[in-house]
Design an enzyme around this catalytic site. Structure first.
Site, PDB file in Angstrom:
ATOM      1  N   CYS A 156       0.825  -1.210   0.000  1.00 41.43           N
ATOM      2  CA  CYS A 156       0.000   0.000   0.000  1.00 41.43           C
ATOM      3  C   CYS A 156       0.854   1.252   0.000  1.00 41.43           C
ATOM      4  CB  CYS A 156      -0.928   0.007   1.204  1.00 41.43           C
ATOM      5  SG  CYS A 156      -2.222  -1.220   1.040  1.00 41.43           S
ATOM      6  N   HIS A 157       1.775   1.333   0.943  1.00 44.75           N
ATOM      7  CA  HIS A 157       2.577   2.547   1.038  1.00 44.75           C
ATOM      8  C   HIS A 157       4.057   2.239   1.175  1.00 44.75           C
ATOM      9  CE1 HIS A 157      -1.519   3.540   2.556  1.00 44.75           C
ATOM     10  NE2 HIS A 157      -1.399   4.414   1.592  1.00 44.75           N
ATOM     11  N   GLY A 158       4.445   0.991   0.819  1.00 39.93           N
ATOM     12  CA  GLY A 158       5.859   0.665   0.695  1.00 39.93           C
ATOM     13  C   GLY A 158       6.632   0.509   1.990  1.00 39.93           C
ATOM     14  N   PRO A 171       6.789   4.000   5.709  1.00 38.56           N
ATOM     15  CA  PRO A 171       6.035   4.872   6.611  1.00 38.56           C
ATOM     16  C   PRO A 171       5.518   4.195   7.886  1.00 38.56           C
ATOM     17  CG  PRO A 171       4.682   4.250   4.741  1.00 38.56           C
ATOM     18  CD  PRO A 171       6.042   3.695   4.479  1.00 38.56           C
TER      19      PRO A 171
ATOM     20  N   TYR B 296      -6.123  12.455   0.351  1.00 37.47           N
ATOM     21  CA  TYR B 296      -5.284  11.266   0.479  1.00 37.47           C
ATOM     22  C   TYR B 296      -3.821  11.620   0.187  1.00 37.47           C
ATOM     23  CZ  TYR B 296      -4.455   6.190   0.212  1.00 37.47           C
ATOM     24  OH  TYR B 296      -4.035   4.901   0.431  1.00 37.47           O
TER      25      TYR B 296
END
Lengths: 192, 430
Positions: A156-158, A171, B296
């Site tokens: 999703c966000h690495g 993150p 977002y």
């Protein structure tokens, strides 16, 4: 200065006392009415009843990993190879983003060395929910991207997790949670 | 604007009702004889368009609820049942799903119009703040509605958004559990989202009534930003002048709406939402609906820790701040001139602001990697800088162009060369 509602010695009058009592009673009543309306949204008894699970791990070969459902969340159970154990144990604490063990079987202030992340070095058991925003990291099924640290990778966000489920880059703020668990025998583990 | 009532009950029945419940008087004074500035352009038709959007969503939503089942094992199938079996079910669902996008498209235009023409300034601060409340309620409603079909995007959007609340120190995890009713997004979550998704539109309807009330006290702003000075010269009655103008705007808007519903009904959606929710498998990329993408992008732009604030909490604070800052906008913009027509510097910064918002929207749909993160950080910095630095400073430093003496003056001089309301020749100051 005294008003008509105060007595000579500054004590509340009978009338003020009645006002205060009525106000306090109404506030308590309002609170008692509100609480069931809030608490009904918390997990109910049928949800809480599913809070532990026994898993037979005898079929998991060295190097393999599985996902099981526990409390509606996936739990990763990985049978680690000797090299993976050596790699995890050889990682310096200074290389970790989150220095805390995040192990519900241990005290909150335990540090994140590999020994504090598992019971048996061969088995790494973690809750498979990324600590960033709750996605399921890849790397459990064979062929999936295991990230730059050979553990798990959240698409999703690495976020990259290592072979002990510790956050190394990305993150996510915390290491993957280690759920409360115990080995009932050599092949059966009870989660929860 | 507030004005003496011009309602004359004609029949005996109207007189009888007027003495008991003067509802016809209220309707007449608010929507028939209401004095409206004569120079409103088509950007002002979006209020009427938004009312139509809300009504369409409520009507189609009530119909869909008659066929939908809010249970994790049946929700996905009941939506397919609506699409395939229910008479005109496909139409109701596509109108409702695309109606959400159309609603947000209209509300963003409405908000940018308010920003450009200074409609949030004294005496319309409460009107603007009620609008921000409506916008936030719309976002909550749209988010919970998106979860109901119980597809992959539904499930993972619910997971990511509810996890935002766990970033709140101390009580975050308890709040998240309260949303979930369990240890993850599951059947209790779906049930309460359905209940609230049905409730909130009526809350929106109530705040819309307050919004219109707050509009009708000072009356409409207008493209010059100059207040009405002479009701006779500066205004026309709402009916027929603006009922017709709004009606035309609504008709054009509905053409666009229908084009999506009938020719590209899934164009604004995500194909992964036609896969049933699977708690064990996260889609390769989680993308919100287009109207949430700017926020977002702001959420994901905070990739660094700020002292004791982790990047996760920082992102959540930035995202919510980007909404809450709108509440204090009337006090951040110090300029006395409302309309950016007469604010050459502000107009330039405003155009960059619109570009930054669109850039955030694009970046919110792209993977948060490499250059994209930097671009999102620059756009986020500009978003906050526009409100916190640029607008307050412009109020002090900018020299506005001369304002027209009145609305009537601006309208009558519009087509003359070297109009008194602008151009190179400075007009006499007020």
């Amino acid at each position: 200065m005294t008003t008509s509602d105060d007595t000579e010695d500054g004590e509340p009058t009978r009338r003020e006392f009645i006002h205060i009592m009525a106000g306090v009673t109404a506030a308590a009543g309002a609170g008692a009415t509100l609480w069931p309306l809030v608490d009904q949204m918390n997990p109910d008894a049928s949800v809480l009843a599913l809070s532990s699970k026994e898993v037979d791990v005898s079929a998991i070969a060295v190097g393999q990993a599985i996902k099981v459902m526990w409390q509606g969340k996936p739990v990763f159970i990985r049978h680690r190879t000797a090299e993976e154990i050596a790699e995890a144990e050889g990682t310096a604490l200074s290389a970790l983003k989150d220095p805390s063990a995040r192990n519900e079987n241990l005290a909150a202030d335990a540090d994140a060395e590999d020994a504090n992340r598992r019971v048996d070095p061969n088995w790494m058991i973690v809750v498979g929910v990324c600590t960033h925003l709750g996605c399921i990291p890849l790397g459990t099924s064979s062929g999936e991207n295991r990230g730059d640290y050979n553990g798990w990778f959240c698409p999703c966000h690495g976020s990259h997790y290592d072979i002990a489920g510790r956050i190394r880059r990305g993150p996510a703020p915390d290491n993957l949670d280690v759920p409360p668990y115990e080995f009932l025998s050599d092949t059966v583990v009870k989660i929860g | 604007m507030s004005h003496p009532s011009t309602y004359n009950p004609n029949s005996g029945l109207e007189k009888w009702l007027d003495a008991r419940l003067p509802i016809l008087r209220l309707a007449h004074d608010s929507f028939v004889d209401f004095p409206t500035p004569k120079n409103l352009n088509y950007w002002w038709t979006f209020g009427g368009i938004l009312t139509v959007c809300l009504v369409i969503q409520i009507i189609t939503g009530i119909v869909l609820a008659m066929h939908y089942t809010p249970h994790t094992s049946m929700a996905f199938d009941s939506v397919e049942h609506i699409m395939r079996d229910v008479n005109y079910g496909w139409l109701m669902r596509y109108v409702h799903a695309n109606g959400g996008s159309m609603f947000f498209l209209a509300v963003y235009i409405h908000m940018f119009r308010g920003l450009y023409y200074g409609s949030y300034k004294e005496p319309r601060e409460v009107l603007w703040m009620l609008g921000v409340v409506i916008f936030i309620l719309m976002m909550a409603t749209a988010f919970m509605g998106y979860v109901l079909p119980w597809g992959q995007m539904s499930y993972w959007a619910a997971t990511v958004i509810t996890n935002l609340f766990s970033a709140i120190p101390l009580i975050g995890d308890d709040i998240r559990t309260l949303f979930w009713g369990g240890f993850s997004v599951d059947n209790p979550t779906l049930n309460r989202f359905f209940s609230l998704h049905y409730l909130l539109p009526f809350a929106i309807f109530g705040v819309v009534m307050l919004h219109i009330w707050a509009l009708h006290v000072p009356g409409n702003n207008n493209p010059t930003g100059v207040e009405v000075k002479d009701v006779k010269k500066d205004t026309v009655p709402f009916h027929p002048y603006y009922t017709v103008k709004d009606g035309f705007g609504i008709a054009v808007f509905l053409v666009l709406f229908a084009a999506f519903v009938f020719f590209n009904p899934d164009g604004l959606g995500h194909p992964d939402n036609y896969i049933k929710a699977n708690p064990l498998s996260t889609p390769a990329s989680i993308v919100p609906e287009w109207y949430f993408m700017p926020f977002y992008a702001i959420l994901r732009a905070i990739t660094f820790d700020l002292g004791p604030i982790s990047s996760k909490l920082g992102g959540v604070i930035a995202m919510f701040s980007s909404l809450l800052i709108l509440f204090v906008l009337p006090w951040l913009d110090r300029s006395k001139v409302r309309s950016m027509r007469y604010r050459p510097a502000a107009r330039l910064w405003f155009v960059i602001f619109v570009v930054a918002c669109i850039a955030l929207g694009v970046l919110g749909g792209l993977p948060a990697e490499g250059r994209n993160v930097l671009y999102a950080q620059i756009a986020t910095a500009y978003y906050f800088g526009f409100f916190l630095i640029i607008l307050p400073l412009l109020g002090i430093m900018e020299t506005p162009k001369p304002l027209p003496r009145s609305i009537a003056d601006a309208v009558l001089n519009k087509h003359k060369p070297e109009a008194a309301s602008g151009g190179a020749q400075p007009a006499p100051a007020e």
